[in-house]
Motif scaffolding. Structure first.
Motif, PDB file in Angstrom:
ATOM      1  N   UNK A   1       0.811  -1.200   0.000  1.00  0.00           N
ATOM      2  CA  UNK A   1       0.000   0.000   0.000  1.00  0.00           C
ATOM      3  C   UNK A   1       0.853   1.262   0.000  1.00  0.00           C
ATOM      4  N   UNK A   2       1.965   1.256   0.726  1.00  0.00           N
ATOM      5  CA  UNK A   2       2.778   2.464   0.825  1.00  0.00           C
ATOM      6  C   UNK A   2       3.628   2.723  -0.421  1.00  0.00           C
ATOM      7  N   UNK A   3       3.610   1.822  -1.392  1.00  0.00           N
ATOM      8  CA  UNK A   3       4.340   2.053  -2.640  1.00  0.00           C
ATOM      9  C   UNK A   3       3.636   3.070  -3.535  1.00  0.00           C
ATOM     10  N   UNK A   4       2.348   3.259  -3.325  1.00  0.00           N
ATOM     11  CA  UNK A   4       1.593   4.177  -4.176  1.00  0.00           C
ATOM     12  C   UNK A   4       0.715   5.057  -3.295  1.00  0.00           C
ATOM     13  N   UNK A   5       0.875   6.349  -3.397  1.00  0.00           N
ATOM     14  CA  UNK A   5       0.062   7.282  -2.619  1.00  0.00           C
ATOM     15  C   UNK A   5      -1.218   7.557  -3.404  1.00  0.00           C
ATOM     16  N   UNK A   6      -2.241   6.740  -3.173  1.00  0.00           N
ATOM     17  CA  UNK A   6      -3.461   6.842  -3.971  1.00  0.00           C
ATOM     18  C   UNK A   6      -4.138   8.191  -3.835  1.00  0.00           C
ATOM     19  N   UNK A   7      -3.988   8.846  -2.690  1.00  0.00           N
ATOM     20  CA  UNK A   7      -4.651  10.130  -2.509  1.00  0.00           C
ATOM     21  C   UNK A   7      -3.994  11.247  -3.312  1.00  0.00           C
ATOM     22  N   UNK A   8      -2.788  11.006  -3.818  1.00  0.00           N
ATOM     23  CA  UNK A   8      -2.086  12.010  -4.623  1.00  0.00           C
ATOM     24  C   UNK A   8      -2.214  11.731  -6.112  1.00  0.00           C
ATOM     25  N   UNK A   9      -2.909  10.689  -6.475  1.00  0.00           N
ATOM     26  CA  UNK A   9      -3.071  10.310  -7.873  1.00  0.00           C
ATOM     27  C   UNK A   9      -4.556  10.381  -8.211  1.00  0.00           C
ATOM     28  N   UNK A  10      -5.006  11.496  -8.782  1.00  0.00           N
ATOM     29  CA  UNK A  10      -6.445  11.666  -9.008  1.00  0.00           C
ATOM     30  C   UNK A  10      -6.994  10.752 -10.098  1.00  0.00           C
ATOM     31  N   UNK A  11      -8.252  10.421  -9.962  1.00  0.00           N
ATOM     32  CA  UNK A  11      -9.002   9.705 -10.996  1.00  0.00           C
ATOM     33  C   UNK A  11      -8.437   8.329 -11.323  1.00  0.00           C
ATOM     34  N   UNK A  12      -7.921   7.625 -10.306  1.00  0.00           N
ATOM     35  CA  UNK A  12      -7.388   6.290 -10.528  1.00  0.00           C
ATOM     36  C   UNK A  12      -8.360   5.251  -9.977  1.00  0.00           C
ATOM     37  N   UNK A  13      -8.297   4.039 -10.544  1.00  0.00           N
ATOM     38  CA  UNK A  13      -9.027   2.894 -10.013  1.00  0.00           C
ATOM     39  C   UNK A  13      -8.002   1.826  -9.646  1.00  0.00           C
ATOM     40  N   UNK A  14      -8.430   0.887  -8.809  1.00  0.00           N
ATOM     41  CA  UNK A  14      -7.524  -0.141  -8.301  1.00  0.00           C
ATOM     42  C   UNK A  14      -8.187  -1.502  -8.420  1.00  0.00           C
ATOM     43  N   UNK A  15      -7.384  -2.486  -8.830  1.00  0.00           N
ATOM     44  CA  UNK A  15      -7.846  -3.866  -8.922  1.00  0.00           C
ATOM     45  C   UNK A  15      -6.763  -4.750  -8.363  1.00  0.00           C
ATOM     46  N   UNK A  16      -7.174  -5.837  -7.690  1.00  0.00           N
ATOM     47  CA  UNK A  16      -6.186  -6.805  -7.251  1.00  0.00           C
ATOM     48  C   UNK A  16      -5.581  -7.488  -8.463  1.00  0.00           C
ATOM     49  N   UNK A  17      -4.287  -7.717  -8.405  1.00  0.00           N
ATOM     50  CA  UNK A  17      -3.589  -8.454  -9.458  1.00  0.00           C
ATOM     51  C   UNK A  17      -4.031  -9.910  -9.373  1.00  0.00           C
ATOM     52  N   UNK A  18      -4.473 -10.467 -10.486  1.00  0.00           N
ATOM     53  CA  UNK A  18      -4.901 -11.871 -10.467  1.00  0.00           C
ATOM     54  C   UNK A  18      -4.059 -12.689 -11.428  1.00  0.00           C
TER      55      UNK A  18
END
Length: 70
Positions: free
Chosen positions: A53-70
């Motif tokens: 989680x700490x590798x990517x600051x999601x709150x600083x990257x607007x308009x992004x979506x996230x999916x688990x790697x499968x």
């Protein structure tokens, strides 16, 4: 066409129709690794793979979506 342009809305729509697709969220949830990508657009520009989680600051990257790697 509008639905297909919004990856978050499309993912939720497909799941609601019973089509097996990775969960889409606006924050990384569950165990990693995850994929982060723009909510709109096509192709692989600005698509990121991260394990923790700490590798990517999601709150600083607007308009992004996230999916688990499968």
């Amino acid at each position: 066409v509008d639905l297909c342009a919004d990856k978050h809305a499309l993912g939720q729509h497909l799941q609601a129709q019973g089509i097996n697709t990775p969960a889409v969220s606006t924050k990384p949830t569950g165990p990693g690794p995850w994929i982060a990508k723009p909510r709109d657009g096509a192709g692989c520009e600005q698509t990121f793979y991260f394990n923790a989680f700490d590798e990517l600051a999601y709150d600083k990257t607007p308009n992004m979506i996230y999916q688990q790697w499968i």
